[in-house]
Design a protein around this motif. Sequence first.
Motif, PDB file in Angstrom:
ATOM      1  N   LYS A  29       0.831  -1.207   0.000  1.00 55.14           N
ATOM      2  CA  LYS A  29       0.000   0.000   0.000  1.00 55.14           C
ATOM      3  C   LYS A  29       0.866   1.258   0.000  1.00 55.14           C
ATOM      4  CE  LYS A  29      -4.051   1.945   2.219  1.00 55.14           C
ATOM      5  NZ  LYS A  29      -5.115   1.755   3.184  1.00 55.14           N
ATOM      6  N   ASN A  32       2.156   1.966  -3.340  1.00 61.18           N
ATOM      7  CA  ASN A  32       1.113   2.022  -4.376  1.00 61.18           C
ATOM      8  C   ASN A  32       1.226   0.858  -5.353  1.00 61.18           C
ATOM      9  OD1 ASN A  32      -0.120   4.509  -3.498  1.00 61.18           O
ATOM     10  ND2 ASN A  32       1.705   5.528  -4.267  1.00 61.18           N
ATOM     11  N   SER A  34      -0.318  -2.338  -6.902  1.00 58.99           N
ATOM     12  CA  SER A  34      -1.696  -2.807  -7.056  1.00 58.99           C
ATOM     13  C   SER A  34      -1.805  -4.311  -7.291  1.00 58.99           C
ATOM     14  CB  SER A  34      -2.368  -2.058  -8.204  1.00 58.99           C
ATOM     15  OG  SER A  34      -1.639  -2.275  -9.395  1.00 58.99           O
TER      16      SER A  34
END
Length: 143
Positions: A29, A32, A34
Amino acid sequence: MSLSNPLPMSILLVEDDEVDVMNVKRAFKKNNISNQIIVAHNGIEALEILRAPASSLPKPKVALLDLNMPKMGGIEFLKEIRQDPNLHSLSVFVMTTSNEDADKIEAFNLNVAGYILKPLSMDRFIAAVSTLNDYWTLCEFPE
């Protein structure tokens, strides 16, 4: 010309410690990242996930592997996948607290992509996961 799959590949996390699972998710997280994380709590569970019919889950191309786990540890898991013609090309990064030379030698003899000691600080762990993300983002994997 083929169109590449726009979805990020899934990552198999083979880890029995829930705190470490949460740390990996937190590091994803913070960076970032995914990619979907599929968690297995030991080698047996990981093999079941990898050998499941193709329609159930996207097949991970990269695994983050702890060595010290119940039921089937990381080295046993590596031996099993390296003997399986459908799984032998899985890119595996060991992420462990074991700094034993014997573990490192055995892991590299089983063709791991890297051996990472779990850092003590969250900042160093986030940086390590960022580097891993750079690796699997840059690499081309066979379908």
